[in-house]
Design a protein around this motif. Structure first.
Motif, PDB file in Angstrom:
ATOM      1  N   LYS A  53      20.011  94.526 -32.719  1.00 54.87           N
ATOM      2  CA  LYS A  53      19.384  93.517 -33.583  1.00 54.87           C
ATOM      3  C   LYS A  53      19.630  93.826 -35.061  1.00 54.87           C
ATOM      4  O   LYS A  53      19.825  92.923 -35.870  1.00 54.87           O
ATOM      5  CB  LYS A  53      17.886  93.427 -33.296  1.00 54.87           C
ATOM      6  N   SER A  54      19.650  95.098 -35.417  1.00 57.05           N
ATOM      7  CA  SER A  54      19.959  95.473 -36.804  1.00 57.05           C
ATOM      8  C   SER A  54      21.419  95.164 -37.132  1.00 57.05           C
ATOM      9  O   SER A  54      21.730  94.704 -38.229  1.00 57.05           O
ATOM     10  CB  SER A  54      19.675  96.955 -37.033  1.00 57.05           C
ATOM     11  N   VAL A  55      22.308  95.425 -36.172  1.00 54.39           N
ATOM     12  CA  VAL A  55      23.732  95.124 -36.365  1.00 54.39           C
ATOM     13  C   VAL A  55      23.918  93.619 -36.564  1.00 54.39           C
ATOM     14  O   VAL A  55      24.665  93.185 -37.443  1.00 54.39           O
ATOM     15  CB  VAL A  55      24.575  95.651 -35.180  1.00 54.39           C
ATOM     16  N   ILE A  56      23.220  92.820 -35.771  1.00 60.39           N
ATOM     17  CA  ILE A  56      23.289  91.360 -35.915  1.00 60.39           C
ATOM     18  C   ILE A  56      22.930  90.964 -37.341  1.00 60.39           C
ATOM     19  O   ILE A  56      23.659  90.208 -37.992  1.00 60.39           O
ATOM     20  CB  ILE A  56      22.322  90.673 -34.916  1.00 60.39           C
ATOM     21  N   SER A  57      21.817  91.475 -37.827  1.00 60.72           N
ATOM     22  CA  SER A  57      21.351  91.133 -39.173  1.00 60.72           C
ATOM     23  C   SER A  57      22.361  91.547 -40.242  1.00 60.72           C
ATOM     24  O   SER A  57      22.678  90.767 -41.149  1.00 60.72           O
ATOM     25  CB  SER A  57      19.999  91.815 -39.420  1.00 60.72           C
ATOM     26  N   MET A  58      22.877  92.767 -40.135  1.00 59.19           N
ATOM     27  CA  MET A  58      23.838  93.262 -41.138  1.00 59.19           C
ATOM     28  C   MET A  58      25.111  92.420 -41.158  1.00 59.19           C
ATOM     29  O   MET A  58      25.622  92.070 -42.225  1.00 59.19           O
ATOM     30  CB  MET A  58      24.185  94.727 -40.861  1.00 59.19           C
ATOM     31  N   LEU A  59      25.644  92.105 -39.973  1.00 62.16           N
ATOM     32  CA  LEU A  59      26.900  91.357 -39.911  1.00 62.16           C
ATOM     33  C   LEU A  59      26.707  89.894 -40.287  1.00 62.16           C
ATOM     34  O   LEU A  59      27.569  89.305 -40.944  1.00 62.16           O
ATOM     35  CB  LEU A  59      27.534  91.488 -38.532  1.00 62.16           C
ATOM     36  N   ASN A  60      25.594  89.295 -39.886  1.00 63.16           N
ATOM     37  CA  ASN A  60      25.367  87.891 -40.229  1.00 63.16           C
ATOM     38  C   ASN A  60      25.297  87.673 -41.737  1.00 63.16           C
ATOM     39  O   ASN A  60      25.639  86.595 -42.218  1.00 63.16           O
ATOM     40  CB  ASN A  60      24.102  87.366 -39.543  1.00 63.16           C
ATOM     41  N   GLU A  61      24.896  88.685 -42.487  1.00 57.65           N
ATOM     42  CA  GLU A  61      24.882  88.564 -43.949  1.00 57.65           C
ATOM     43  C   GLU A  61      26.289  88.370 -44.512  1.00 57.65           C
ATOM     44  O   GLU A  61      26.453  87.845 -45.606  1.00 57.65           O
ATOM     45  CB  GLU A  61      24.240  89.802 -44.572  1.00 57.65           C
ATOM     46  N   LEU A  62      27.308  88.798 -43.760  1.00 55.90           N
ATOM     47  CA  LEU A  62      28.703  88.677 -44.202  1.00 55.90           C
ATOM     48  C   LEU A  62      29.480  87.634 -43.402  1.00 55.90           C
ATOM     49  O   LEU A  62      30.711  87.657 -43.374  1.00 55.90           O
ATOM     50  CB  LEU A  62      29.403  90.038 -44.068  1.00 55.90           C
ATOM     51  N   LYS A  63      28.781  86.717 -42.762  1.00 56.23           N
ATOM     52  CA  LYS A  63      29.409  85.786 -41.818  1.00 56.23           C
ATOM     53  C   LYS A  63      30.606  85.033 -42.399  1.00 56.23           C
ATOM     54  O   LYS A  63      31.549  84.718 -41.679  1.00 56.23           O
ATOM     55  CB  LYS A  63      28.385  84.813 -41.272  1.00 56.23           C
ATOM     56  N   ASP A  64      30.605  84.760 -43.690  1.00 60.80           N
ATOM     57  CA  ASP A  64      31.713  84.017 -44.300  1.00 60.80           C
ATOM     58  C   ASP A  64      32.926  84.897 -44.597  1.00 60.80           C
ATOM     59  O   ASP A  64      33.968  84.390 -44.987  1.00 60.80           O
ATOM     60  CB  ASP A  64      31.241  83.348 -45.594  1.00 60.80           C
ATOM     61  N   GLU A  65      32.794  86.204 -44.405  1.00 56.51           N
ATOM     62  CA  GLU A  65      33.884  87.134 -44.693  1.00 56.51           C
ATOM     63  C   GLU A  65      34.456  87.776 -43.429  1.00 56.51           C
ATOM     64  O   GLU A  65      35.368  88.594 -43.511  1.00 56.51           O
ATOM     65  CB  GLU A  65      33.378  88.231 -45.639  1.00 56.51           C
ATOM     66  N   ILE A  66      33.907  87.417 -42.261  1.00 49.07           N
ATOM     67  CA  ILE A  66      34.285  88.082 -41.010  1.00 49.07           C
ATOM     68  C   ILE A  66      35.169  87.190 -40.154  1.00 49.07           C
ATOM     69  O   ILE A  66      34.885  86.009 -39.959  1.00 49.07           O
ATOM     70  CB  ILE A  66      33.031  88.481 -40.206  1.00 49.07           C
ATOM     71  N   MET A  67      36.237  87.795 -39.632  1.00 46.52           N
ATOM     72  CA  MET A  67      37.020  87.205 -38.553  1.00 46.52           C
ATOM     73  C   MET A  67      36.900  88.189 -37.397  1.00 46.52           C
ATOM     74  O   MET A  67      37.038  89.400 -37.596  1.00 46.52           O
ATOM     75  CB  MET A  67      38.484  87.007 -38.944  1.00 46.52           C
ATOM     76  N   CYS A  68      36.632  87.681 -36.198  1.00 48.89           N
ATOM     77  CA  CYS A  68      36.352  88.570 -35.071  1.00 48.89           C
ATOM     78  C   CYS A  68      37.031  88.051 -33.816  1.00 48.89           C
ATOM     79  O   CYS A  68      37.137  86.837 -33.616  1.00 48.89           O
ATOM     80  CB  CYS A  68      34.835  88.644 -34.867  1.00 48.89           C
TER      81      CYS A  68
END
Length: 180
Positions: A53-68
């Motif tokens: 859940k912490s990982v979700i929060s951290m990554l969602n803050e950068l959602k516009d910069e992530i390709m996965c």
């Protein structure tokens, strides 16, 4: 454009935070994640500070910069909580006269190559072992694992900028390089 490339976070909030600190220090423009984001899988021990859940929060803050791309431990349920797409098996990145085929590695790998031309790049995680092999027709690159490295490789990532791949540990110390 500067890419930071990482794989196999496996739900570790400790290592995800260190990765995102490196991302900021590197001043990268985009974060390319090669799968296995939230779940550790049945073959791996729990990584340090397993807290998806912490990982979700951290990554969602950068959602516009992530390709996965999707790893073998990533599911549709994970996609419901992550605010960036994770379900594609691969992504294609054009780099001058080469194609970079970015995938997790459980479907496409050196034993099961995707359709690539000589000199193209197969980029994947999954093995948790960082690698750089230029001996074949296809260049094979692997950033290793952020949270559960194997084969004596460090917890780490890669950067890619101006035709140069750099492998680094999470303290941003370079340990391998490939210039195209």
């Amino acid at each position: 454009m500067k890419w930071l490339i990482a794989s196999d976070i496996h739900g570790s909030s400790y290592y995800c935070e260190r990765l995102l600190n490196a991302y900021r220090l590197e001043k990268a423009d985009r974060l390319l994640l090669l799968g296995d984001i939230l779940y550790h899988g049945p073959r791996n021990d729990l990584p340090e500070k397993y807290a998806p859940k912490s990982v979700i929060s951290m990554l969602n803050e950068l959602k516009d910069e992530i390709m996965c791309v999707r790893g073998n431990c990533d599911t549709e349920v994970d996609q419901m909580v992550l605010e960036f797409p994770i379900m594609a098996d691969y992504a294609l990145i054009s780099e001058k006269d080469r194609m970079i085929f970015a995938t997790h590695g459980h479907h496409f790998n050196l034993s099961s190559l995707p359709p690539l031309k000589k000199g193209d790049i197969l980029l994947h995680g999954h093995t948790h072992i960082s690698a750089c092999d230029t001996s074949g027709d296809v260049i094979y690159l692997n950033p290793g694992s952020v949270s559960i490295p194997k084969g004596g490789t460090p917890n780490g990532y890669m950067t890619f900028e101006n035709g140069v791949f750099l492998w680094k540990d999470l303290s941003t110390e370079k340990y391998m390089e490939l210039a195209l």
